[in-house]
Design a protein around this motif. Structure first.
Motif, mmCIF file in Angstrom:
data_model
loop_
_atom_site.group_PDB
_atom_site.id
_atom_site.type_symbol
_atom_site.label_atom_id
_atom_site.label_comp_id
_atom_site.label_asym_id
_atom_site.label_seq_id
_atom_site.Cartn_x
_atom_site.Cartn_y
_atom_site.Cartn_z
ATOM 1 N N PHE A 1 0.832 -1.205 0.000
ATOM 2 C CA PHE A 1 0.000 0.000 0.000
ATOM 3 C C PHE A 1 0.867 1.255 0.000
ATOM 4 C CE2 PHE A 1 -3.777 -2.256 2.230
ATOM 5 C CZ PHE A 1 -4.101 -2.854 1.034
ATOM 6 N N PHE B 1 2.243 1.904 -3.409
ATOM 7 C CA PHE B 1 1.211 2.514 -4.241
ATOM 8 C C PHE B 1 1.085 4.004 -3.936
ATOM 9 C CE2 PHE B 1 -3.523 3.351 -4.371
ATOM 10 C CZ PHE B 1 -3.559 3.627 -5.727
ATOM 11 N N ALA B 2 0.905 4.334 -2.641
ATOM 12 C CA ALA B 2 0.743 5.738 -2.257
ATOM 13 C C ALA B 2 1.984 6.544 -2.617
ATOM 14 C CB ALA B 2 0.453 5.845 -0.763
ATOM 15 N N LEU C 1 2.187 8.419 -5.858
ATOM 16 C CA LEU C 1 1.533 9.719 -6.017
ATOM 17 C C LEU C 1 2.523 10.865 -5.853
ATOM 18 C CD1 LEU C 1 -1.213 10.782 -6.627
ATOM 19 C CD2 LEU C 1 -1.787 10.713 -4.220
ATOM 20 N N LEU C 2 3.661 10.595 -5.211
ATOM 21 C CA LEU C 2 4.686 11.620 -5.061
ATOM 22 C C LEU C 2 5.609 11.559 -6.280
ATOM 23 C CD1 LEU C 2 5.362 10.846 -1.325
ATOM 24 C CD2 LEU C 2 3.938 12.675 -2.246
ATOM 25 N N LEU D 1 0.369 6.272 -11.282
ATOM 26 C CA LEU D 1 0.085 7.579 -10.669
ATOM 27 C C LEU D 1 1.220 8.560 -10.954
ATOM 28 C CD1 LEU D 1 -1.249 6.499 -7.153
ATOM 29 C CD2 LEU D 1 -2.592 7.377 -9.061
ATOM 30 N N TRP E 1 1.597 12.397 -13.478
ATOM 31 C CA TRP E 1 2.102 13.749 -13.188
ATOM 32 C C TRP E 1 2.940 14.267 -14.337
ATOM 33 C CZ3 TRP E 1 0.208 16.618 -9.515
ATOM 34 C CH2 TRP E 1 -0.206 16.067 -8.303
ATOM 35 N N VAL F 1 -4.717 16.594 -12.742
ATOM 36 C CA VAL F 1 -5.725 15.986 -11.866
ATOM 37 C C VAL F 1 -6.728 15.175 -12.684
ATOM 38 C CG1 VAL F 1 -7.622 16.485 -10.285
ATOM 39 C CG2 VAL F 1 -5.463 17.696 -10.043
ATOM 40 N N LEU G 1 -5.127 11.915 -13.429
ATOM 41 C CA LEU G 1 -5.092 11.064 -12.235
ATOM 42 C C LEU G 1 -6.452 10.422 -11.982
ATOM 43 C CD1 LEU G 1 -2.959 13.238 -9.795
ATOM 44 C CD2 LEU G 1 -2.400 10.956 -10.603
ATOM 45 N N ARG G 2 -7.504 11.207 -12.170
ATOM 46 C CA ARG G 2 -8.843 10.645 -11.966
ATOM 47 C C ARG G 2 -9.149 9.575 -13.000
ATOM 48 N NH1 ARG G 2 -13.937 14.134 -10.770
ATOM 49 N NH2 ARG G 2 -14.683 11.991 -10.800
ATOM 50 N N GLY H 1 -7.463 6.504 -12.108
ATOM 51 C CA GLY H 1 -7.766 6.095 -10.739
ATOM 52 C C GLY H 1 -8.454 4.739 -10.661
ATOM 53 N N ARG H 2 -9.410 4.505 -11.555
ATOM 54 C CA ARG H 2 -10.169 3.255 -11.523
ATOM 55 C C ARG H 2 -9.255 2.046 -11.691
ATOM 56 N NH1 ARG H 2 -14.858 0.916 -11.481
ATOM 57 N NH2 ARG H 2 -14.166 -1.045 -12.346
ATOM 58 N N CYS I 1 -6.098 1.940 -11.160
ATOM 59 C CA CYS I 1 -5.206 1.840 -10.008
ATOM 60 C C CYS I 1 -5.900 1.151 -8.847
ATOM 61 C CB CYS I 1 -4.739 3.231 -9.577
ATOM 62 S SG CYS I 1 -3.556 3.943 -10.719
ATOM 63 N N ALA I 2 -7.178 1.472 -8.641
ATOM 64 C CA ALA I 2 -7.923 0.835 -7.551
ATOM 65 C C ALA I 2 -8.025 -0.671 -7.789
ATOM 66 C CB ALA I 2 -9.314 1.459 -7.426
ATOM 67 N N TRP J 1 -5.863 0.129 8.022
ATOM 68 C CA TRP J 1 -6.070 0.449 6.602
ATOM 69 C C TRP J 1 -7.534 0.446 6.193
ATOM 70 C CZ3 TRP J 1 -2.257 2.311 3.616
ATOM 71 C CH2 TRP J 1 -0.940 2.074 4.015
ATOM 72 N N THR K 1 -14.478 1.672 -5.122
ATOM 73 C CA THR K 1 -13.344 2.186 -5.888
ATOM 74 C C THR K 1 -12.842 3.510 -5.319
ATOM 75 O OG1 THR K 1 -14.280 1.180 -7.857
ATOM 76 C CG2 THR K 1 -12.569 2.821 -8.189
ATOM 77 N N LEU L 1 -9.260 4.217 -3.154
ATOM 78 C CA LEU L 1 -8.253 5.160 -3.626
ATOM 79 C C LEU L 1 -7.943 6.212 -2.567
ATOM 80 C CD1 LEU L 1 -9.277 5.740 -7.337
ATOM 81 C CD2 LEU L 1 -7.199 4.679 -6.492
ATOM 82 N N LEU M 1 -6.249 4.438 0.613
ATOM 83 C CA LEU M 1 -4.936 3.812 0.454
ATOM 84 C C LEU M 1 -3.880 4.835 0.050
ATOM 85 C CD1 LEU M 1 -5.703 0.347 -1.170
ATOM 86 C CD2 LEU M 1 -5.512 0.992 1.227
ATOM 87 N N LEU M 2 -4.318 5.981 -0.485
ATOM 88 C CA LEU M 2 -3.351 7.019 -0.844
ATOM 89 C C LEU M 2 -3.051 7.954 0.326
ATOM 90 C CD1 LEU M 2 -4.527 7.846 -4.448
ATOM 91 C CD2 LEU M 2 -2.441 6.688 -3.753
ATOM 92 N N ALA N 1 0.520 9.168 1.268
ATOM 93 C CA ALA N 1 1.116 10.250 0.484
ATOM 94 C C ALA N 1 0.709 11.602 1.049
ATOM 95 C CB ALA N 1 0.697 10.142 -0.980
ATOM 96 N N VAL O 1 -7.485 12.183 -6.687
ATOM 97 C CA VAL O 1 -7.416 10.995 -7.541
ATOM 98 C C VAL O 1 -8.758 10.264 -7.526
ATOM 99 C CG1 VAL O 1 -6.277 8.788 -7.918
ATOM 100 C CG2 VAL O 1 -4.948 10.747 -7.149
#
Lengths: 331, 240
Positions: free
Chosen positions: A181, A184-185, A188-189, A246, A250, A259, A262-263, A266-267, A269-270, B80, B115, B119, B122-123, B126, B153
């Protein structure tokens, strides 16, 4: 019409909608609820109408806000997508997840190449130039790994019972899944977090494997790791993949805002991180109850190898065959 | 359409198929931090109870390993999936958010699904970086909807469930018909003045009302009274 008569003539239907909303919350989908559900949309529309009138006629902001809150709650219930995530888990595992992984193409190759490539590189380094090992691991860590896989200590009965296995399951689940996890997060950086974690895990695992192989502990190491490794190592790759997606958004959002991009992704990625979580879960079960069992090494190697083939086949082919044509209806 | 004046507020309107505009109040960092603290406190409480329970169960017997394993698993799930479970199955709000009066919705105002919830939660790491939601704070302060990175996101935002308590204009004001036709926004401004007048000092109310001398034809106490009269007139004397 003045404010007071307006409220007087309408407040009964407001109360009706309010109590209906309470019931919708309490007993979703029970029989009595469904029998009278037909009047709900009409009630909701009536309240929307009242809200519009109250605004237009300046009946006071307190009334407008009350009606607004009521209409919002009605809208939630009316337009909510009734989801049953647990019921669709089968479809997710059988089709959605492997299809999404396959669709990632070069990003998937990148993540896998980074993880396995660095792992292999460090394996060779640790095997050929032991001095390099200490760049990655401290002497205490090396000693601890050696202690874990020393064939001399492992031979006898092993002394682990169900309780120890369950303890290790909890440890593996929370530790490994959390790493996934965070990978994954970290994506985003700008992708750096994912890069760091995938790379670091590849290097460390490669170093440990290389070193233990060199000192001759492979006989205990490989039978132990081959089974759950099929799920766990690939789950790390997929967590990294979700993170890289993610990060890449960027830098290269294409013809969209960042953004917006990213959206859009997003699906996917989930789906990826959700599937990776399931894989970590499976890996923890295997690692705790199967890999550590006292079975003969040759059985573990055989089953482990079969698992690798299974996992690779799963990602290569699951969801590609449409049975009975039920899929055809969806565009 | 004339461009709307740039008003800085936390209201987000959405137009519905029913032909009405619904207004949502997005929640800023402070109420969200409060909700987080409540959640955190509850989780710590649960950890303590679990730990005591498992020590009691596992301290003596061979069940110690099982107890610790279950504890680790539950701790992982709490860490989580606390918010995810609550958002998907219990009305879009973790217990802390529910306590503060917040909920998570999609930017189109509808409830979040698995979904979106996966997102945004779990993000969270960050947003947590470098310390204590530093990234998340900056991200939400630079967003019109107070969205931290995870919210952006996922396409979600956190809104207040209930409207703020609002004073009601005293209904005893005698209606005063304005000498000119007022536009809707003007009536709204005057109505809001009437609602707030009771909370203002007399001097401040007069100061504000005096600026509308051209409309009311009076200054001082009488000007205030007439403005309240216009609000009373607007509310009762018109039909659409």
């Amino acid at each position: 019409m003045k404010r007071e008569p307006f409220i007087e003539t309408r407040q009964r239907r407001w109360a009706k909608l309010r109590s209906r909303l309470e019931r919708a919350k309490a007993a979703r989908g029970d029989a009595a609820e469904r029998a009278t559900a037909a009047e709900f949309p009409a009630l909701y529309r009536a309240v929307c109408h009242d809200l519009a009138l109250a605004k237009k006629r300046h009946y006071g902001r307190d009334l407008v806000e009350r009606l607004n809150a009521l209409a919002l709650r009605g809208r939630h219930v009316l337009y909510e997508q009734r989801q049953r995530p647990l019921a669709s888990a089968g479809t997710f595992i059988a089709r959605t997840f492997p299809r999404t992984v396959r669709a990632q193409g070069r990003m998937l190759l990148f993540s896998a190449a980074l993880f396995y490539g660095l792992g292999l590189f460090m394996f060779v380094c640790a095997y050929a130039w032991p001095a390099l090992l200490e760049e990655v691991l401290s002497p205490e860590q090396i000693a601890s790994f050696e202690g874990m896989y020393d064939p001399a200590q492992r031979e006898i009965g092993r002394g682990r019972d169900f309780g120890d296995d369950t303890l290790m399951f909890g440890h593996y689940l929370s530790n490994n899944t959390s790493i996934g996890f965070r990978t994954f997060a970290g994506g985003l950086l700008f992708g750096f977090g994912a890069l760091l974690l995938v790379g670091y895990n590849g290097l460390v695992l490669g170093a440990v494997f290389g070193h233990l192989t060199k000192v001759g502990f492979g006989v205990t190491l490989y039978p132990f790791v081959i089974g759950h490794g099929a799920l766990e190592l690939n789950a790390i790759v997929i967590s990294g993949l979700a993170g890289f997606k993610l990060g890449f958004a960027w830098f290269a959002p294409g013809r969209r805002s960042r953004v917006g991009k990213l959206r859009e992704i997003g699906r996917d990625c989930a789906v990826l991180i959700g599937g990776a979580a399931l894989m970590f879960f499976g890996a923890a079960i295997l690692e705790a109850y199967w890999s550590a069992s006292a079975l003969d090494a040759s059985i573990k190697i055989a089953v482990g190898a079969a698992l690798w083939v299974l996992v690779l086949f799963y990602f290569a082919f699951a969801g590609t065959v449409t049975i009975t044509g039920t899929e055809q209806r969806s565009p | 359409m004339t461009p709307a004046p740039a008003i800085v507020d936390t209201l987000r309107t959405l137009e519905t198929p029913e032909g009405v505009e619904l207004t949502m109040r997005v929640a800023g960092p402070y109420p969200r931090a409060c909700a987080w603290l409540v959640d955190f406190g509850m989780r710590v409480g649960i950890y303590v109870v679990l730990a005591i329970g498992f020590v009691a169960v596992g301290g003596s017997t061979r069940m110690g390993g099982v107890a610790l394993g279950v504890f680790l698993t539950l701790a992982f799930l709490l860490e989580w999936f606390w918010s995810i479970g609550a958002e998907v199955w219990f009305g879009g709000a973790s217990p802390g958010k529910r306590y503060v009066g917040l909920r998570v919705v999609r930017t189109d105002g509808l409830p979040v699904g698995l979904t979106e919830s996966l997102l945004r939660n779990l993000l969270r790491p960050a947003d947590f970086l470098p310390v204590f939601y530093g990234v998340g704070l900056i991200a939400s302060l630079t967003s019109a909807r107070f969205q931290r990175l995870g919210d952006r996101v996922a396409g979600t935002m956190v809104v207040h469930v209930d409207p703020p308590p609002r004073p009601r204009r005293s209904s005893s004001d005698e209606a005063f018909s304005p000498p000119v036709q007022l536009r809707s926004a003007e009536v709204e401004a005057i109505t809001e003045f009437a609602e707030r007048a009771s909370g203002l000092t007399a001097a401040r109310a007069i100061e504000l009302a005096d600026r509308l001398e051209g409309l009311t034809g009076a200054t001082g106490e009488e000007g205030v009274r007439r403005l309240r009269g216009i609000a009373s007139w607007a509310e009762g004397g018109r039909s659409s």
